[in-house]
Scaffold this motif. Structure first.
Motif, PDB file in Angstrom:
ATOM      1  N   LEU A  35       0.828  -1.206   0.000  1.00 51.99           N
ATOM      2  CA  LEU A  35       0.000   0.000   0.000  1.00 51.99           C
ATOM      3  C   LEU A  35       0.861   1.255   0.000  1.00 51.99           C
ATOM      4  O   LEU A  35       0.528   2.255  -0.665  1.00 51.99           O
ATOM      5  CB  LEU A  35      -0.926  -0.012   1.216  1.00 51.99           C
ATOM      6  CG  LEU A  35      -2.026  -1.077   1.212  1.00 51.99           C
ATOM      7  CD1 LEU A  35      -2.779  -1.074   2.538  1.00 51.99           C
ATOM      8  CD2 LEU A  35      -3.000  -0.844   0.060  1.00 51.99           C
ATOM      9  N   THR A  36       1.943   1.223   0.732  1.00 53.07           N
ATOM     10  CA  THR A  36       2.845   2.371   0.750  1.00 53.07           C
ATOM     11  C   THR A  36       3.460   2.598  -0.623  1.00 53.07           C
ATOM     12  O   THR A  36       3.523   3.738  -1.129  1.00 53.07           O
ATOM     13  CB  THR A  36       3.956   2.157   1.792  1.00 53.07           C
ATOM     14  OG1 THR A  36       3.371   1.953   3.071  1.00 53.07           O
ATOM     15  CG2 THR A  36       4.890   3.358   1.842  1.00 53.07           C
ATOM     16  N   ALA A  37       3.923   1.510  -1.266  1.00 55.02           N
ATOM     17  CA  ALA A  37       4.518   1.636  -2.604  1.00 55.02           C
ATOM     18  C   ALA A  37       3.491   2.133  -3.610  1.00 55.02           C
ATOM     19  O   ALA A  37       3.802   2.984  -4.469  1.00 55.02           O
ATOM     20  CB  ALA A  37       5.071   0.282  -3.045  1.00 55.02           C
ATOM     21  N   ALA A  38       2.256   1.606  -3.491  1.00 52.92           N
ATOM     22  CA  ALA A  38       1.209   2.046  -4.429  1.00 52.92           C
ATOM     23  C   ALA A  38       0.869   3.508  -4.229  1.00 52.92           C
ATOM     24  O   ALA A  38       0.658   4.254  -5.198  1.00 52.92           O
ATOM     25  CB  ALA A  38      -0.036   1.176  -4.240  1.00 52.92           C
ATOM     26  N   ALA A  39       0.813   3.941  -2.962  1.00 55.74           N
ATOM     27  CA  ALA A  39       0.498   5.346  -2.700  1.00 55.74           C
ATOM     28  C   ALA A  39       1.592   6.262  -3.219  1.00 55.74           C
ATOM     29  O   ALA A  39       1.311   7.354  -3.766  1.00 55.74           O
ATOM     30  CB  ALA A  39       0.307   5.557  -1.207  1.00 55.74           C
ATOM     31  N   ALA A  94       0.415   7.564 -12.238  1.00 52.53           N
ATOM     32  CA  ALA A  94       1.372   7.423 -13.341  1.00 52.53           C
ATOM     33  C   ALA A  94       2.240   6.190 -13.146  1.00 52.53           C
ATOM     34  O   ALA A  94       2.537   5.451 -14.090  1.00 52.53           O
ATOM     35  CB  ALA A  94       2.251   8.669 -13.437  1.00 52.53           C
ATOM     36  N   GLY A  95       2.647   5.963 -11.891  1.00 54.63           N
ATOM     37  CA  GLY A  95       3.527   4.830 -11.621  1.00 54.63           C
ATOM     38  C   GLY A  95       2.855   3.500 -11.852  1.00 54.63           C
ATOM     39  O   GLY A  95       3.512   2.525 -12.209  1.00 54.63           O
ATOM     40  N   PHE A 137       5.486  -0.254 -12.197  1.00 61.38           N
ATOM     41  CA  PHE A 137       5.100  -0.625 -10.836  1.00 61.38           C
ATOM     42  C   PHE A 137       4.583  -2.058 -10.835  1.00 61.38           C
ATOM     43  O   PHE A 137       3.692  -2.406 -11.611  1.00 61.38           O
ATOM     44  CB  PHE A 137       4.026   0.338 -10.318  1.00 61.38           C
ATOM     45  CG  PHE A 137       3.529  -0.036  -8.939  1.00 61.38           C
ATOM     46  CD1 PHE A 137       4.327   0.175  -7.833  1.00 61.38           C
ATOM     47  CD2 PHE A 137       2.271  -0.608  -8.770  1.00 61.38           C
ATOM     48  CE1 PHE A 137       3.879  -0.169  -6.572  1.00 61.38           C
ATOM     49  CE2 PHE A 137       1.821  -0.943  -7.507  1.00 61.38           C
ATOM     50  CZ  PHE A 137       2.630  -0.722  -6.402  1.00 61.38           C
ATOM     51  N   ASN A 138       5.162  -2.868  -9.972  1.00 59.60           N
ATOM     52  CA  ASN A 138       4.788  -4.283  -9.897  1.00 59.60           C
ATOM     53  C   ASN A 138       3.540  -4.416  -9.034  1.00 59.60           C
ATOM     54  O   ASN A 138       3.613  -4.454  -7.808  1.00 59.60           O
ATOM     55  CB  ASN A 138       5.937  -5.095  -9.327  1.00 59.60           C
ATOM     56  CG  ASN A 138       5.635  -6.602  -9.360  1.00 59.60           C
ATOM     57  OD1 ASN A 138       4.558  -7.021  -9.751  1.00 59.60           O
ATOM     58  ND2 ASN A 138       6.620  -7.381  -8.959  1.00 59.60           N
TER      59      ASN A 138
END
Length: 561
Positions: free
Chosen positions: A45-49, A54-55, A60-61
């Motif tokens: 969730l942190t990486a997605a946020a 755009a990512g 983005f995996n």
């Protein structure tokens, strides 16, 4: 090695060790899946946020972490299900085997050793203490082992991400897993023993009040007894409240330590990310890993308390079954003679305590095969003691009891007891069918043989009236008259076909007509067996060949009748 050393309580757990280890493995798997799920979800969730819209479209995996989350969710559900299934199964198996173990170890102590223990006390050990013991592994040792193993995995995982985080997590594990529980249980073993003693006291009072309700009502003492029960309940409630407060204090201290540790981990993760030592998803994963471990560590207080209660219960069970038996088994048992032999009390003396008053003082008595002897005397004169020596519930203080010239202590107890049929003073009649009660005398007796013995003791018509061999008999003979209950118990004794029959106060509680009718039938029922009758009442003429009076520890021959 003694029989007790060959049959310890831990052998009950060892018998189920594979299932216990599987339960711990499944519990550990459930904890691991839940911890990994929370850590992975937090990092994802942190990486997605941070990646933003755009990512998500450029590098983005998304799929691998989401697949991992779904996989961990399913693994947690499946392992949780099987952990409960296997855990409850092994707990019930241990409860069954622990009760069998307790009976196997305690029954050889009856009635001599267990006679000094209140029935409510034995029920408390059988129900309350075994209930604490049967879940000892699943409620205490299993969770503690699984949490210890998981803590090592969590600390190792944190080390791969950030060594300082691993050190902080290790410090929290020691404080929360050892320090806080140690403060909670330190010096509390005495309180647990006191709580167990008061729980037993309440069970004693409740059981004895139910058993003696009729007498208490007749004496107008019900209110007094209920007051004693209420006092015992309040005392136990106070100890339970103290135990809950102790657990609450431990929980509060646990919250303070884990709250401080979580803040420390959050600060460490943020500062490490600012310094570039760890990226944001990993920093978030550390924080969520800490949250997951804190949630699991919350159950440590209960596990430690269950461990302490279980240890107290184990010691209480052992205190009952580790009592030495009143008589010991012969090291090299001799075979019993195949033919009927005389039983002889040779200079027998007996005292209940070393140096105490002798109940029997140099008694000499000969019981020839087929001979019928009665021992009369006042209550407390030692009549039952004389028969208990024949039953080998005790051994003489001096002198010996022989069979065919051989001291009966040289026979295997099982072999010797097969020579005896015993009708005790308060012969129990059990809740069950007529055949259930009779087959205690001979489990392999045919229905035809059961009917034959019922006819011989004049209970055939009664048995047919209540539904035959499957007719219901109430607990303690509630559906029978006193005379019928004694005759049913006599029929059970006769089914043993032992060469020696012992009757202890056979007419106790019967009216004169019922008593004389029962005694008049005895000679026809013996079929050549030897008979020893213990009674304080006069016997009708012809029932026995010889009567002795026991007085002052000695036997005196008197005229029959």
């Amino acid at each position: 090695m003694s029989a007790a050393q060959r049959d310890p309580l831990r052998a009950v757990f060892a018998r189920h060790l594979p299932r216990l280890l599987l339960t711990v493995l499944l519990l550990w798997t459930t904890m691991l899946a839940g911890t990994a799920l929370l850590g992975l979800s937090g990092g994802f969730l942190t990486a997605a946020a941070l990646a933003g819209a755009a990512g998500l479209g450029s590098g983005f995996n998304f799929f691998s972490p989401s697949a991992g989350i779904r996989g961990l969710t399913m693994a947690r559900i499946v392992s949780r299900y099987f952990e409960k299934l296997v855990g409850h199964d092994v707990t019930l198996r241990i409860a069954r085997d622990a009760r069998v173990w307790f009976f196997r170890r305690a029954l050889p102590l009856a009635p001599a050793r267990l006679g000094s223990t209140r029935t409510g006390e034995l029920l408390a050990r059988l129900l309350g203490d075994i209930a604490e013991v049967d879940g000892l592994f699943v409620r205490a040792l299993g969770p503690l082992c699984a949490l210890a193993a998981l803590s090592l995995v969590a600390i190792g995982s944190a080390w791969l991400i950030l060594p300082q985080a691993a050190a902080l997590l290790a410090a929290m594990a020691v404080l929360v897993g050892v320090g806080v529980p140690w403060l909670g249980v330190r010096g509390r073993a005495g309180e647990e023993r006191d709580r167990a003693a008061h729980r037993t006291q309440l069970r004693n009072l409740s059981f004895e009040g139910i058993e003696g309700a009729a007498d208490l009502a007749a004496l107008d003492a019900l209110d007094h007894w209920q007051g004693r029960v209420e006092v015992a309940a309040r005392q136990l409630r106070a100890r339970d409240r103290r135990r809950r407060w102790r657990l609450l204090a431990g929980t509060t201290l646990h919250g303070v330590v884990t709250g401080g540790g979580l803040l420390g981990m959050l600060a460490l993760a943020l500062s490490s990310h600012e310094q570039g030592r760890v990226d944001a998803p990993m920093a978030a994963g550390l924080v969520f890993l800490t949250v997951a471990m804190i949630e699991l560590w919350a159950g440590l207080g209960l596990a430690w308390q269950a461990l302490q209660s279980g240890q107290v219960s184990v010691s209480r069970l052992q205190a009952i079954v580790d009592q030495p038996p009143m008589v010991s088994e012969a090291a090299s048992p001799q075979p019993l003679p195949t033919a009927a032999e005389a039983v002889c009390w040779e200079g027998v003396s007996f005292a209940w305590k070393d140096g105490g008053r002798s109940v029997l003082d140099g008694v000499d008595l000969l019981l020839q095969p087929g001979r019928r002897i009665a021992i009369r005397g006042d209550s407390g004169s030692g009549k039952t003691t004389l028969s208990s020596l024949l039953l080998r519930l005790h051994d003489p203080t001096s002198g010996r009891v022989t069979h065919g010239g051989t001291d009966i202590c040289h026979y295997a107890q099982d072999d010797w007891h097969r020579q005896l049929a015993w009708l005790p003073q308060h012969a129990p009649v059990f809740a069950g069918s007529v055949s259930d009660n009779l087959r205690l005398g001979d489990p392999h007796a045919s229905d035809a043989r059961l009917w034959a013995v019922l006819e011989r003791v004049r209970l055939g018509d009664w048995a047919r009236a209540v539904g035959g061999l499957q007719g219901w008999v109430g607990e303690n003979g509630a559906t029978l008259s006193a005379g019928q209950a004694r005759r049913l118990a006599l029929a059970r004794a006769l089914l043993r076909e032992a060469p020696i029959l012992i009757l202890d106060e056979p007419t106790e509680g019967l009216d004169v007509d019922a008593a004389h009718a029962l005694l008049a039938d005895l000679s026809a029922l013996l079929d050549g067996r030897s008979l020893l009758v213990i009674t304080h009442d006069p016997l009708p003429a012809g029932v026995v060949d010889q009567v002795y009076r026991l007085q002052g520890g000695r036997l005196h021959a008197v005229e029959p009748g």
